[in-house]
Structure formats: structure tokens, C-alpha cells
Write a protein that holds these residues in place. Sequence first.
Motif, PDB file in Angstrom:
ATOM      1  N   GLU A  33     -12.158  -0.292   6.554  1.00  0.00           N
ATOM      2  CA  GLU A  33     -10.737  -0.578   6.361  1.00  0.00           C
ATOM      3  C   GLU A  33     -10.338  -1.908   6.965  1.00  0.00           C
ATOM      4  N   ARG A  36      -0.617   3.834  -6.690  1.00  0.00           N
ATOM      5  CA  ARG A  36      -0.903   4.286  -5.331  1.00  0.00           C
ATOM      6  C   ARG A  36      -1.747   3.277  -4.578  1.00  0.00           C
ATOM      7  N   HIS A  37      -2.611   2.624  -5.305  1.00  0.00           N
ATOM      8  CA  HIS A  37      -3.491   1.651  -4.683  1.00  0.00           C
ATOM      9  C   HIS A  37      -2.688   0.530  -4.028  1.00  0.00           C
ATOM     10  N   ASP A  71      -0.808   1.978  -1.003  1.00  0.00           N
ATOM     11  CA  ASP A  71      -1.692   2.162   0.141  1.00  0.00           C
ATOM     12  C   ASP A  71      -1.972   0.833   0.830  1.00  0.00           C
ATOM     13  N   ARG A  98      -1.092  -0.106   4.726  1.00  0.00           N
ATOM     14  CA  ARG A  98      -2.063  -0.632   5.696  1.00  0.00           C
ATOM     15  C   ARG A  98      -1.580  -1.948   6.289  1.00  0.00           C
TER      16      ARG A  98
END
Lengths: 226, 226
Positions: A63, A150-151, A154, A158
Motif C-alpha cells: 500500500e 470504488r477504485h 479507495d 488512502r
Amino acid sequence: MPRPATDEEATDEVGGSIYERLHDDIIHGRLRANERLKVSELASRMGTSTNPVREALQQLRGEGFVIMEPNRGARVRPIDEEFVRDICEIEVLIEPALTRWFVGIVTKADVEELERIQADIERLNFTDELAHSQLDMSFHRLMYDKHYNRHAVDLWIRHREILWAISRRFPTSLGRQSNVLEEHRELIACIKGQDAEGAARAIGKHVEDPAATSSSACDYHDAGFD
Amino acid sequence: MPRPATDEEATDEVGGSIYERLHDDIIHGRLRANERLKVSELASRMGTSTNPVREALQQLRGEGFVIMEPNRGARVRPIDEEFVRDICEIEVLIEPALTRWFVGIVTKADVEELERIQADIERLNFTDELAHSQLDMSFHRLMYDKHYNRHAVDLWIRHREILWAISRRFPTSLGRQSNVLEEHRELIACIKGQDAEGAARAIGKHVEDPAATSSSACDYHDAGFD
DNA sequence: AACTCTCAGATCGTACATTATTTGTCAACA
DNA sequence: TGTTGACAAATAATGTACGATCTGAGAGTT
């Protein structure tokens, strides 16, 4: 490092997964930039063996919160001036697009909810950093949670967590405070008026501003590291 | 470890890290969407114990290539229609920004290199999928590798790998082929003419087009999964 | 046919072995 | 005396092995 390590960590009762705890510690600055993350140390702190820690670190690495060198272990990714700038630049591209879409599907109830949150924010008036950031988060999430991409959302989350983590380490200037309020109000106005472009522009400014303040603050933050 | 290591797995000679191999297998479609990833199986295939595999999977999870459920293991993230669409939408925002910047710093040598690559692409004329994609990758990388915003470029690379992986599973239509060539030419022309906006627009189209073709192809790809 | 039980197979956690890196000591030398 | 370089011990990362626990599918019972 040795570190205070008082009470709370003693009862390391799994208040959450190892991953979550590390993530939070990085995000909230309890682990400092470039700080070394030794598996055995973390393992004992968490009250587990090393394997779960290793895996959590790998996930964080994927991540981007942690950097690893072969045979030299893991470190907290330094959130330095460049990093913040990079993220902000991406946000400036993504957020307006999300907002523009939101204007197209917003309901009356949504607007009311936004105004309610905004009222809370204004009432709070930056007296409680934590509460403020939570409200701010819900303000924006309200807009993006319904988005089909959603990508992108998200990614936004982050990035937001990171920005927000560093901004919390440095007090928000008074000028910036009034800007934030003003920008939110302008945003709501545009949304109400179904002005997608205006809303996109407003959110763009909203993202860019903290970039300037935060990254200058970062100079201090990372002094001393290489 | 025991294991004599028969034929194909014999080639498990660490041709790369476990991570890289899994990453490539997913990207290039050797592992199919939603396919289950059993650690012990992978471990024996890779000729290692389970731990390195577990860690690689966690990293891939962090990067979004793998999804995991507690006690139920890991699966290849399905690259379905929605997923492709989401990524393309983000690319449409990011790539033009990167390209715009490139126009500002491009050198004569860069342009020549671009033209050289483009000539190779045209000469190849889609006869070799793999070679084509590598050339295409270097074409774009040449533009972005010098960019200061590494975070954005990394994001671009990740997205590109994915898009590119799915597109490779379905033959490029003839119409699309000529489009690709035309778009590259237009892009080069804009760059040469220092037309940042034109270049940005060209790259935007370049990203959007494959999205349309790929996502329709994906319908077949994921049929049969839940 | 539905429900329970059992068991093979897989994940997850713990412990240990191996290997690489860092640290600390001490002697040789300018 | 202060610096450097080699070597040994400590420290930490990486890999292996194994046991505990969970899941899922199929046999057997009602």
C-alpha cells in the motif's frame, strides 16, 4: 526505539488486527518517518509471533506506507514534502471528477446532511482537532461513498488519510481555518445550485491549499533524516 | 527441502522473486480471475517454503492484485468490466497531466527516440503481441520516467500493467490497431509542436479507446465466475 | 430430503535454523 | 593520540518445519 511505552500498549489485547494497528500508528504519526520497524520488537509489543507482523508489513508495503530493503528490514515511509506534493497533485485531478459526478446525483437529503455536518464543523471551530477531522472526513465521504468507481474512492481515502495525518501534526493556521470553512460553504452553494463545474473548481482549491501549508511544515518534520 | 523438483518446476530457478513471479502470472493471465491461490501449492511450485509465498501474497493484496478473506485464503482479483472502467477513468485524469508536463521538458533527443520507437511499432504492425506491448510500454515510459511525481507514475504503471494484461487476452481489432498508430502519430506531432493541450487531449483519447474495447471483451472473460 | 458428523485439506500462528548485517573490540599504524 | 582496518559477537532479517484451528464436502442417520 525504546520509547515511553506506558500503560496502553502493555495491555496489547488485540484491539484490532496487527495490520490495523500498524496502519494507525503510521497514519497518526505515532511511528515517525523513517523509523525502523523491527519484526521481533513489534511482535512482542503486539503479543504475537513474528509471522503475522511480517505479513502485515508486507501488506503495508504494497500500500506504500512502508518501504523495505532486502535484508535490511522495513521502515516507515517518510511522508516528506515531495510525497505530499505528489499526492496532492493526484488528488487535484481525482477529487474534482468525483465531486462533479456527485453534483449530478445529489439529493435534497444529501445537501441537508452536508449542511448539518458543516454546521457542526463551524460550531466546533477547530477546538478539537480529532473531532474536526472526523467531521471533515464524513463531509467528504458523504459525497464519495455513493460513487460507482470504488477504485477511485479507495485511492482518495488512502491519500486523504496520509494528508490528514501529516496536517494533524502541525496546527492549522488561522488563515487556513477560515479558508476551509469558506471553501466548504462555497462547495455547498455550488452543489445546491447544480453547478458541477463550480463545485469541481471549489474542491480543487480545497485540495491545493493544504498542500501548500502542509508541505512547508514538513520541512521541520523530516529534518535530520536522510 | 525434500522434493526432487521435476521438469517444469525445475525451472523454478529463482528467475525472480516469488512476488515478481506471482505478479507476472496474474498480469499476464496465467492465473485466471478469481482463481484460488493456495500457499502450499504455490510454495512447492516455487520450490520454497510457505512463508515467502504468504508474504508475497500479502504484498500483492496491498497492491490490489489479490483479495483475501480470513481463513479462506487468497484469490486472484477478478479484473472485470467495472474494474477496467474504474482504472481507465483514473488514467484519463492522470495521463494527460503527465503528458502535459512532458511537453514542457521534452528534448530533441526525446522526440527522436519516440519516433524511433514509433517506427519500430509500425514496422512490427501487431504481428508480435509481446514485442508490441513492450515497445508501447517504452514509448509511454520514455515520457513519464523523468517525471518528478514518482507516485503518479507508479500509479500509472500499475494501472497500465492491468489494462495491458487484459487487452492482451483478446486480439486487438483491426480498427483499433490503426487507431493506436494514428493516436501515437498525433501525439508525437503535438509534442513536436509544443502543443501541451493537444498532446493531453490526444493521450486522453488514447486511454479511453482501449477501455471501450477491453471492457466489452471482459464480459466473456468473467462469465462463469460468481 | 434435510441434518449432523467426520475428516481431509488449507489457513494461521509459533518455534526454530540459517544467513546477512551491524556493532564493538583491539591491535597496527601515522 | 587518534585513526583505520580486521575480526568476533550480537542483532535482525529471511527461510523451514510443525502444530493448532478453521472450512468445506461427503457419508451416514433420522
